[in-house]
Design a protein around this motif. Sequence first.
Motif, PDB file in Angstrom:
ATOM      1  N   ALA A   1      11.133  -3.931 -10.910  1.00 16.19           N
ATOM      2  CA  ALA A   1      10.993  -3.670 -11.918  1.00 16.19           C
ATOM      3  C   ALA A   1      10.904  -1.621 -12.568  1.00 16.19           C
ATOM      4  N   PRO A   2       9.948  -1.141 -11.822  1.00 19.25           N
ATOM      5  CA  PRO A   2       9.743   0.401 -12.116  1.00 19.25           C
ATOM      6  C   PRO A   2      10.820   1.367 -11.870  1.00 19.25           C
ATOM      7  N   ALA A   3      11.918   0.735 -10.910  1.00 25.78           N
ATOM      8  CA  ALA A   3      12.891   2.028 -10.510  1.00 25.78           C
ATOM      9  C   ALA A   3      14.302   1.326 -11.274  1.00 25.78           C
TER      10      ALA A   3
ATOM     11  N   GLU B   1       2.002   9.804 -16.726  1.00 24.55           N
ATOM     12  CA  GLU B   1       0.516   8.861 -16.296  1.00 24.55           C
ATOM     13  C   GLU B   1       0.857   7.470 -16.205  1.00 24.55           C
ATOM     14  N   LEU B   2       0.654   6.349 -15.431  1.00 22.39           N
ATOM     15  CA  LEU B   2       0.814   5.406 -15.074  1.00 22.39           C
ATOM     16  C   LEU B   2      -0.954   4.872 -14.883  1.00 22.39           C
ATOM     17  N   LYS B   3      -1.346   4.055 -15.744  1.00 21.59           N
ATOM     18  CA  LYS B   3      -3.105   3.822 -15.517  1.00 21.59           C
ATOM     19  C   LYS B   3      -3.288   2.755 -14.249  1.00 21.59           C
TER      20      LYS B   3
ATOM     21  N   ASP C   1      11.991   4.816  -1.945  1.00 23.36           N
ATOM     22  CA  ASP C   1      11.029   2.997  -1.768  1.00 23.36           C
ATOM     23  C   ASP C   1       9.601   3.415  -2.082  1.00 23.36           C
ATOM     24  N   PHE C   2       9.292   4.718  -2.923  1.00 24.14           N
ATOM     25  CA  PHE C   2       8.050   4.993  -3.242  1.00 24.14           C
ATOM     26  C   PHE C   2       6.620   5.393  -2.851  1.00 24.14           C
ATOM     27  N   THR C   3       7.199   5.715  -1.290  1.00 26.59           N
ATOM     28  CA  THR C   3       6.725   6.181  -0.323  1.00 26.59           C
ATOM     29  C   THR C   3       6.799   7.960  -0.297  1.00 26.59           C
TER      30      THR C   3
ATOM     31  N   VAL D   1       1.509  -8.287 -13.212  1.00 26.27           N
ATOM     32  CA  VAL D   1       1.093  -7.441 -13.868  1.00 26.27           C
ATOM     33  C   VAL D   1       1.966  -6.608 -13.430  1.00 26.27           C
ATOM     34  N   ASP D   2       1.930  -5.036 -13.678  1.00 34.45           N
ATOM     35  CA  ASP D   2       2.431  -3.925 -12.884  1.00 34.45           C
ATOM     36  C   ASP D   2       3.715  -3.889 -13.492  1.00 34.45           C
ATOM     37  N   ARG D   3       4.454  -5.204 -12.846  1.00 36.35           N
ATOM     38  CA  ARG D   3       5.891  -4.795 -12.999  1.00 36.35           C
ATOM     39  C   ARG D   3       6.253  -6.227 -13.389  1.00 36.35           C
ATOM     40  N   ALA D   4       7.504  -6.704 -12.991  1.00 37.47           N
ATOM     41  CA  ALA D   4       7.949  -7.803 -13.690  1.00 37.47           C
ATOM     42  C   ALA D   4       9.145  -8.736 -12.977  1.00 37.47           C
TER      43      ALA D   4
ATOM     44  N   GLU E   1      13.822   0.135 -14.401  1.00 38.96           N
ATOM     45  CA  GLU E   1      13.677   0.757 -16.105  1.00 38.96           C
ATOM     46  C   GLU E   1      13.729   2.311 -16.295  1.00 38.96           C
ATOM     47  N   ARG E   2      12.885   2.494 -14.930  1.00 38.95           N
ATOM     48  CA  ARG E   2      12.771   4.565 -15.173  1.00 38.95           C
ATOM     49  C   ARG E   2      14.069   4.747 -15.331  1.00 38.95           C
ATOM     50  N   HIS E   3      14.941   4.222 -14.042  1.00 40.85           N
ATOM     51  CA  HIS E   3      15.926   5.056 -14.244  1.00 40.85           C
ATOM     52  C   HIS E   3      16.562   4.902 -15.491  1.00 40.85           C
TER      53      HIS E   3
ATOM     54  N   THR F   1       0.474  -1.469  -0.183  1.00 42.02           N
ATOM     55  CA  THR F   1       0.234   0.128   0.200  1.00 42.02           C
ATOM     56  C   THR F   1       1.084   1.009   0.072  1.00 42.02           C
ATOM     57  N   GLU F   2       2.014   1.305  -0.850  1.00 42.31           N
ATOM     58  CA  GLU F   2       3.154   2.224  -0.425  1.00 42.31           C
ATOM     59  C   GLU F   2       2.991   3.668  -1.072  1.00 42.31           C
ATOM     60  N   SER F   3       2.239   3.496  -2.049  1.00 42.16           N
ATOM     61  CA  SER F   3       1.430   4.682  -2.918  1.00 42.16           C
ATOM     62  C   SER F   3       0.449   5.044  -3.261  1.00 42.16           C
ATOM     63  N   ASP F   4      -0.514   6.088  -3.553  1.00 40.11           N
ATOM     64  CA  ASP F   4      -1.315   6.375  -4.061  1.00 40.11           C
ATOM     65  C   ASP F   4      -2.417   5.407  -5.202  1.00 40.11           C
ATOM     66  N   TRP F   5      -1.579   5.273  -5.909  1.00 39.96           N
ATOM     67  CA  TRP F   5      -1.324   4.704  -7.472  1.00 39.96           C
ATOM     68  C   TRP F   5      -2.086   2.934  -7.220  1.00 39.96           C
ATOM     69  N   ARG F   6      -0.575   2.799  -6.169  1.00 40.90           N
ATOM     70  CA  ARG F   6      -1.222   1.411  -5.411  1.00 40.90           C
ATOM     71  C   ARG F   6      -2.223   0.996  -4.988  1.00 40.90           C
ATOM     72  N   THR F   7      -3.081   2.244  -4.023  1.00 41.14           N
ATOM     73  CA  THR F   7      -4.066   1.971  -3.198  1.00 41.14           C
ATOM     74  C   THR F   7      -5.149   2.144  -4.531  1.00 41.14           C
TER      75      THR F   7
ATOM     76  N   VAL G   1       6.140  10.287 -12.322  1.00 42.37           N
ATOM     77  CA  VAL G   1       5.239   9.618 -12.546  1.00 42.37           C
ATOM     78  C   VAL G   1       4.347   8.959 -11.342  1.00 42.37           C
ATOM     79  N   ASP G   2       3.326   8.326 -12.374  1.00 37.71           N
ATOM     80  CA  ASP G   2       1.893   8.445 -11.904  1.00 37.71           C
ATOM     81  C   ASP G   2       1.074   9.050 -12.345  1.00 37.71           C
ATOM     82  N   GLY G   3       0.675  10.153 -11.965  1.00 34.71           N
ATOM     83  CA  GLY G   3      -0.677  10.444 -12.276  1.00 34.71           C
ATOM     84  C   GLY G   3      -1.487  10.566 -11.719  1.00 34.71           C
TER      85      GLY G   3
ATOM     86  N   HIS H   1      10.453   8.627  -9.222  1.00 34.09           N
ATOM     87  CA  HIS H   1      10.350   7.554 -10.398  1.00 34.09           C
ATOM     88  C   HIS H   1       9.122   7.456  -9.609  1.00 34.09           C
ATOM     89  N   ASN H   2       7.958   8.215  -8.874  1.00 34.07           N
ATOM     90  CA  ASN H   2       6.680   8.240  -8.034  1.00 34.07           C
ATOM     91  C   ASN H   2       6.680   9.538  -7.858  1.00 34.07           C
ATOM     92  N   ASP H   3       5.058   9.662  -7.886  1.00 29.94           N
ATOM     93  CA  ASP H   3       3.982  10.859  -7.717  1.00 29.94           C
ATOM     94  C   ASP H   3       4.709  11.250  -5.951  1.00 29.94           C
TER      95      ASP H   3
HETATM   96  O1  AHR Z   1       4.745  -0.245 -10.145  1.00 31.57           O
HETATM   97  C1  AHR Z   1       4.233   0.731 -10.303  1.00 31.57           C
HETATM   98  C2  AHR Z   1       4.388   1.777  -9.291  1.00 31.57           C
HETATM   99  O2  AHR Z   1       4.452   1.035  -7.932  1.00 31.57           O
HETATM  100  C3  AHR Z   1       4.180   2.842  -9.170  1.00 31.57           C
HETATM  101  O3  AHR Z   1       4.533   3.786  -9.685  1.00 31.57           O
HETATM  102  C4  AHR Z   1       4.574   3.087  -7.679  1.00 31.57           C
HETATM  103  O4  AHR Z   1       3.253   4.341  -7.166  1.00 31.57           O
HETATM  104  C5  AHR Z   1       4.312   2.268  -7.042  1.00 31.57           C
HETATM  105  O5  AHR Z   1       4.871   1.692  -6.115  1.00 31.57           O
END
Ligand code: AHR
Length: 330
Positions: free
Chosen positions: A174-176, A279-281, A202-204, A124-127, A178-180, A47-53, A259-261, A231-233
Amino acid sequence: MNPSSQITWARSMMPWRGRIAAWSYLLLALWGGAAGAQTIGFSQVGTESDWRTAFSADMQAEAKRRGITLLFQEAGGNVDNQFKAVHSFVERHVDAIVIAPVVVTGWTAALKEAQAAHIPVFVVDRAVDVDPSLFVARIAANFNLEGRLAGAWLAQASRGRCNIVELQGTVNSAPAIERHKGFDTIISQFSDMHIVLSKSGDFTAEGGQKVMEEFIAQTHGLREICAVWSHNDNMILGAIEAMKAHSLQPGHSQLMVSVDGVPGIYQALAKGDANASVELKSDIGKYIFDVVQGYLAGKRDYPKWVVIPSDLHTQADAADLMSAKPEARN
Ligand code: AHR
């Protein structure tokens, strides 16, 4: 086939023993009907980010819409909890397993266990860094492209001259990674663009705020620093708090790109505290369950990677975004 026509069908097939058979078939069908509804195990990052929730809520709502029993397990950012979740899904004989992996490594054993139980796995989402035969398909955005979009926006906004501090996401995710890489691919084309400090938040939001405090101390108040790349909003929203606490002017004294939107960044774009966000949908449940249910229904021609499109937003479209997304106005 709905229950009433199941009865008629049954009656037509078995005349005299019909009544008993029909009723037992009905019970079977009703039980079968319930069994027909799929049970899918979903191991989520945390539950680390608004995008995740937002993504978790979309998955649960979409599963409900489709009558899917979703066994939702949130790992608290710990991949070992995900391996345990996969094991418990296998023991419960689920119809399919969906994983959003915290990090790319260590997944072979868990995915081999699912494969041995003939349970299809969807990433899904990551790799994950495994033999691709261990999962059916990945449904996710292109994180490297997101980094390149952010780098290209900053190269244009800074006219190719910029000292940058980077807020990295979860190490080995994967996002850290590849975005880097994507961001670096672009800025390395410009001899006057450099990442001078880089650390994981740590995306928080808390992590972004804490690391920014360190960056401010290390650079005497972000002197000579033209931009913050995050790497994230949520991390950049935390960094904005830290910068304001030091009387800096995020969005002006330093360019802010992330990133995220999420709704919070649209508000920051509208206020001028941030400059751009890729934006990451998060409403991707429909794409994911289309692939999972299609596969369970026998469809086998999915690409290994179903790519979710990305988009770049700036202050210029902040007002439209705020009106289009009611949650951004709160
Ligand atoms: O895997 C996507 C990333 O994970 C998002 O960009 C970030 O907000 C979440 O922690």
